[in-house]
Design a protein around this motif. Structure first.
Motif, PDB file in Angstrom:
ATOM      1  N   ASP A 243      62.530  95.769  35.234  1.00 37.92           N
ATOM      2  CA  ASP A 243      63.738  95.557  36.042  1.00 37.92           C
ATOM      3  C   ASP A 243      64.178  96.885  36.650  1.00 37.92           C
ATOM      4  O   ASP A 243      64.436  97.853  35.926  1.00 37.92           O
ATOM      5  CB  ASP A 243      64.839  94.993  35.131  1.00 37.92           C
ATOM      6  CG  ASP A 243      66.025  94.468  35.919  1.00 37.92           C
ATOM      7  OD1 ASP A 243      65.949  94.400  37.161  1.00 37.92           O
ATOM      8  OD2 ASP A 243      67.042  94.120  35.270  1.00 37.92           O
ATOM      9  N   GLN A 244      64.256  96.925  37.969  1.00 36.46           N
ATOM     10  CA  GLN A 244      64.653  98.160  38.660  1.00 36.46           C
ATOM     11  C   GLN A 244      66.014  97.945  39.326  1.00 36.46           C
ATOM     12  O   GLN A 244      66.271  96.877  39.889  1.00 36.46           O
ATOM     13  CB  GLN A 244      63.600  98.538  39.706  1.00 36.46           C
ATOM     14  CG  GLN A 244      62.206  98.702  39.102  1.00 36.46           C
ATOM     15  CD  GLN A 244      61.270  99.548  39.953  1.00 36.46           C
ATOM     16  OE1 GLN A 244      60.491 100.317  39.425  1.00 36.46           O
ATOM     17  NE2 GLN A 244      61.346  99.438  41.256  1.00 36.46           N
ATOM     18  N   ILE A 245      66.836  98.989  39.292  1.00 26.94           N
ATOM     19  CA  ILE A 245      68.169  98.876  39.876  1.00 26.94           C
ATOM     20  C   ILE A 245      68.053  98.746  41.391  1.00 26.94           C
ATOM     21  O   ILE A 245      67.083  99.195  42.006  1.00 26.94           O
ATOM     22  CB  ILE A 245      69.091 100.080  39.543  1.00 26.94           C
ATOM     23  CG1 ILE A 245      68.588 101.383  40.183  1.00 26.94           C
ATOM     24  CG2 ILE A 245      69.243 100.251  38.043  1.00 26.94           C
ATOM     25  CD1 ILE A 245      69.598 102.522  40.157  1.00 26.94           C
ATOM     26  N   GLY A 246      69.079  98.136  41.982  1.00 29.88           N
ATOM     27  CA  GLY A 246      69.249  98.168  43.443  1.00 29.88           C
ATOM     28  C   GLY A 246      70.228  99.297  43.734  1.00 29.88           C
ATOM     29  O   GLY A 246      69.966 100.454  43.471  1.00 29.88           O
ATOM     30  N   GLY A 247      71.383  98.921  44.290  1.00 29.60           N
ATOM     31  CA  GLY A 247      72.444  99.914  44.479  1.00 29.60           C
ATOM     32  C   GLY A 247      72.227 100.815  45.667  1.00 29.60           C
ATOM     33  O   GLY A 247      72.841 101.895  45.753  1.00 29.60           O
ATOM     34  N   SER A 248      71.379 100.408  46.628  1.00 28.77           N
ATOM     35  CA  SER A 248      71.171 101.241  47.825  1.00 28.77           C
ATOM     36  C   SER A 248      72.494 101.405  48.561  1.00 28.77           C
ATOM     37  O   SER A 248      73.253 100.439  48.711  1.00 28.77           O
ATOM     38  CB  SER A 248      70.182 100.570  48.775  1.00 28.77           C
ATOM     39  OG  SER A 248      68.981 100.294  48.127  1.00 28.77           O
ATOM     40  N   CYS A 249      72.743 102.607  49.048  1.00 26.49           N
ATOM     41  CA  CYS A 249      74.010 102.814  49.762  1.00 26.49           C
ATOM     42  C   CYS A 249      73.939 104.026  50.695  1.00 26.49           C
ATOM     43  O   CYS A 249      73.061 104.879  50.558  1.00 26.49           O
ATOM     44  CB  CYS A 249      75.178 102.971  48.786  1.00 26.49           C
ATOM     45  SG  CYS A 249      75.015 104.336  47.651  1.00 26.49           S
ATOM     46  N   ILE A 250      74.878 104.032  51.630  1.00 28.81           N
ATOM     47  CA  ILE A 250      75.037 105.173  52.542  1.00 28.81           C
ATOM     48  C   ILE A 250      76.362 105.833  52.189  1.00 28.81           C
ATOM     49  O   ILE A 250      77.408 105.159  52.131  1.00 28.81           O
ATOM     50  CB  ILE A 250      75.018 104.721  54.016  1.00 28.81           C
ATOM     51  CG1 ILE A 250      73.685 104.029  54.335  1.00 28.81           C
ATOM     52  CG2 ILE A 250      75.255 105.916  54.947  1.00 28.81           C
ATOM     53  CD1 ILE A 250      73.556 103.509  55.764  1.00 28.81           C
ATOM     54  N   VAL A 251      76.312 107.143  51.939  1.00 24.03           N
ATOM     55  CA  VAL A 251      77.498 107.890  51.513  1.00 24.03           C
ATOM     56  C   VAL A 251      77.885 108.879  52.621  1.00 24.03           C
ATOM     57  O   VAL A 251      77.034 109.622  53.130  1.00 24.03           O
ATOM     58  CB  VAL A 251      77.221 108.662  50.201  1.00 24.03           C
ATOM     59  CG1 VAL A 251      78.506 109.323  49.700  1.00 24.03           C
ATOM     60  CG2 VAL A 251      76.635 107.754  49.140  1.00 24.03           C
ATOM     61  N   ALA A 252      79.154 108.871  52.970  1.00 25.49           N
ATOM     62  CA  ALA A 252      79.674 109.784  53.996  1.00 25.49           C
ATOM     63  C   ALA A 252      79.891 111.173  53.401  1.00 25.49           C
ATOM     64  O   ALA A 252      79.943 111.335  52.171  1.00 25.49           O
ATOM     65  CB  ALA A 252      80.992 109.230  54.540  1.00 25.49           C
ATOM     66  N   PRO A 253      80.080 112.186  54.254  1.00 22.06           N
ATOM     67  CA  PRO A 253      80.320 113.542  53.727  1.00 22.06           C
ATOM     68  C   PRO A 253      81.591 113.633  52.878  1.00 22.06           C
ATOM     69  O   PRO A 253      81.755 114.585  52.116  1.00 22.06           O
ATOM     70  CB  PRO A 253      80.448 114.394  54.998  1.00 22.06           C
ATOM     71  CG  PRO A 253      79.751 113.620  56.064  1.00 22.06           C
ATOM     72  CD  PRO A 253      79.925 112.170  55.721  1.00 22.06           C
ATOM     73  N   SER A 254      82.451 112.657  52.989  1.00 21.50           N
ATOM     74  CA  SER A 254      83.655 112.612  52.137  1.00 21.50           C
ATOM     75  C   SER A 254      83.318 112.188  50.721  1.00 21.50           C
ATOM     76  O   SER A 254      84.174 112.258  49.827  1.00 21.50           O
ATOM     77  CB  SER A 254      84.643 111.587  52.712  1.00 21.50           C
ATOM     78  OG  SER A 254      84.008 110.307  52.735  1.00 21.50           O
ATOM     79  N   GLY A 255      82.098 111.685  50.507  1.00 24.55           N
ATOM     80  CA  GLY A 255      81.726 111.129  49.208  1.00 24.55           C
ATOM     81  C   GLY A 255      81.966 109.634  49.123  1.00 24.55           C
ATOM     82  O   GLY A 255      81.620 109.008  48.110  1.00 24.55           O
ATOM     83  N   GLU A 256      82.513 109.046  50.182  1.00 23.98           N
ATOM     84  CA  GLU A 256      82.793 107.603  50.158  1.00 23.98           C
ATOM     85  C   GLU A 256      81.553 106.806  50.551  1.00 23.98           C
ATOM     86  O   GLU A 256      80.820 107.194  51.471  1.00 23.98           O
ATOM     87  CB  GLU A 256      83.914 107.264  51.141  1.00 23.98           C
ATOM     88  CG  GLU A 256      85.251 107.880  50.772  1.00 23.98           C
ATOM     89  CD  GLU A 256      86.209 107.824  51.952  1.00 23.98           C
ATOM     90  OE1 GLU A 256      87.172 107.037  51.876  1.00 23.98           O
ATOM     91  OE2 GLU A 256      85.984 108.558  52.934  1.00 23.98           O
ATOM     92  N   ILE A 257      81.371 105.666  49.874  1.00 22.79           N
ATOM     93  CA  ILE A 257      80.277 104.750  50.241  1.00 22.79           C
ATOM     94  C   ILE A 257      80.744 103.924  51.433  1.00 22.79           C
ATOM     95  O   ILE A 257      81.796 103.285  51.383  1.00 22.79           O
ATOM     96  CB  ILE A 257      79.917 103.847  49.046  1.00 22.79           C
ATOM     97  CG1 ILE A 257      79.291 104.701  47.938  1.00 22.79           C
ATOM     98  CG2 ILE A 257      78.967 102.727  49.466  1.00 22.79           C
ATOM     99  CD1 ILE A 257      78.985 103.964  46.661  1.00 22.79           C
ATOM    100  N   VAL A 258      79.952 103.963  52.515  1.00 25.15           N
ATOM    101  CA  VAL A 258      80.366 103.241  53.733  1.00 25.15           C
ATOM    102  C   VAL A 258      79.503 102.011  54.004  1.00 25.15           C
ATOM    103  O   VAL A 258      79.848 101.211  54.872  1.00 25.15           O
ATOM    104  CB  VAL A 258      80.368 104.178  54.974  1.00 25.15           C
ATOM    105  CG1 VAL A 258      81.386 105.282  54.803  1.00 25.15           C
ATOM    106  CG2 VAL A 258      78.980 104.760  55.235  1.00 25.15           C
ATOM    107  N   ALA A 259      78.383 101.875  53.300  1.00 27.83           N
ATOM    108  CA  ALA A 259      77.552 100.673  53.429  1.00 27.83           C
ATOM    109  C   ALA A 259      76.738 100.553  52.160  1.00 27.83           C
ATOM    110  O   ALA A 259      76.353 101.570  51.569  1.00 27.83           O
ATOM    111  CB  ALA A 259      76.616 100.773  54.637  1.00 27.83           C
ATOM    112  N   ALA A 260      76.489  99.303  51.740  1.00 22.79           N
ATOM    113  CA  ALA A 260      75.745  99.120  50.493  1.00 22.79           C
ATOM    114  C   ALA A 260      75.037  97.778  50.497  1.00 22.79           C
ATOM    115  O   ALA A 260      75.522  96.818  51.097  1.00 22.79           O
ATOM    116  CB  ALA A 260      76.684  99.200  49.297  1.00 22.79           C
TER     117      ALA A 260
END
Ligand code: CDT
Length: 322
Positions: A243-260
């Motif tokens: 079992d492999q994790i998902g959790g793909s995401c795009i992180v902004a320079p602020s550290g906030e996740i903006v897409a997942a």
């Protein structure tokens, strides 16, 4: 002029051991077409995205092992992906196992490439932080033999591409502060990271429930502390029983996740990334030229850890005979 890059996460679900390169390239192409329809400039695929994650097995037959490696990039089976990229005008990051013959010697690396919108390779990176072990450890429910099958890469180059400064890392690299900082001091604006992370880590099962949290923690910290976009892309789901994790995401320079991504299968998630957002951090809190103190960090390059120097010799303790 604003510098926007429309980025797609090209997350993959499991790749079966029996799946051919042609079948996988079809899946990659399907994601690329969708990303193009949604106006993307760049799609980011996972680590070792052309095959199943073979370091989970102790493979004794050299021919069987070498069949997981690419000798040419593009090669006959991957050329269609480069052609599609050129036709659609979509660049990509791709992780794969590289077999390179250098000065007559064969080398094997866990590699990623950055391809621009004309289908041209503009950057190559070889994984520096290889996790796992080099010898067969039958007590494990599955192996993690990256230290056996790959040589470590030697640095973290950055590349001018997509109107900005791009860097790459691979899976375990994302857990290490040095990965981001090496590229941070070169002015990186977007770091692309593919990964294959099992939920279960046999030597430390007590971390299993934290595996998604740790993924987000390191991607978000790496982005914020270096004022850079970070794109993390999984191969998730149950692959050959692991079992492999998902959790793909795009992180902004602020550290906030903006897409997942929300599944563990083949899935896109998109963000319109303004590279100039990096400046808000690079010019203030993390203005490295003003605030960093490299003279105070010399041990970072000299020592591997509390006991060993970078070359593997023991650290001299106060009181040691000289
Ligand atoms: N592929 C890879 O690098 N996987 C490692 C597993 C390490 S177990 C904590 C990772 O860092 O996700």
């Amino acid at each position: 002029m604003a510098r926007f890059v429309n980025v797609a996460i090209g997350q993959l679900g499991p790749i079966a051991r029996s799946e051919t390169r042609a079948q996988v390239v079809q899946r990659l192409g399907a994601l690329m077409r969708q990303a193009h329809q949604m106006g993307c400039d760049l799609i980011v695929y996972p680590e070792l995205a052309l095959t199943t994650f073979f370091p989970r097995w102790y493979i004794e037959d050299p021919n069987e092992l070498d069949a997981y490696f690419e000798r040419d990039m593009p090669g006959p089976e991957t050329a269609p992906l480069f052609e599609l990229a050129r036709t659609l005008g979509v660049g990509f990051y791709l992780g794969y196992a590289e077999l390179a013959v250098e000065a007559g010697q064969t080398h094997r690396y866990n590699t990623s490439i950055l391809v621009d919108r004309t289908g041209t390779i503009v950057g190559k990176y070889r994984k520096v932080h290889l996790p796992g072990h080099a010898e067969h450890e039958p007590w494990r429910t599955f192996q993690h033999l990256e230290k056996r099958y790959f040589e470590a890469g030697k640095d973290f180059p950055v590349f001018q591409a997509f109107g900005g400064v791009f860097g790459m890392a691979i899976c375990n690299d994302r857990r290490w502060t040095e990965t981001y900082r090496e590229m941070g001091v070169q002015g990186v604006e977007m770091i692309l990271i593919g990964y294959n992370t099992p939920v279960h880590n046999p030597p430390a099962p007590e971390h299993d429930d934290l595996s998604l949290f740790h993924n987000q923690l390191v991607l978000q910290a790496g982005a914020y502390q270096n004022g850079t976009w970070v794109v993390g892309v999984a191969k998730g789901g149950i692959e050959e029983g692991v079992d492999q994790i998902g959790g793909s995401c795009i992180v902004a320079p602020s550290g906030e996740i903006v897409a997942a991504c929300t599944t563990k299968g083949d899935e896109l998630a998109l963000a319109r990334c303004d590279l100039d957002l990096c400046n808000s951090f690079k010019d203030t809190t993390f203005n490295f030229d003003v605030h960093r103190q490299p003279d105070a960090y010399r041990r970072l390059a000299e020592r591997r850890g509390p006991r060993l120097m970078a070359d593997g010799t023991p650290v001299k303790q106060a009181g040691d005979a000289t």
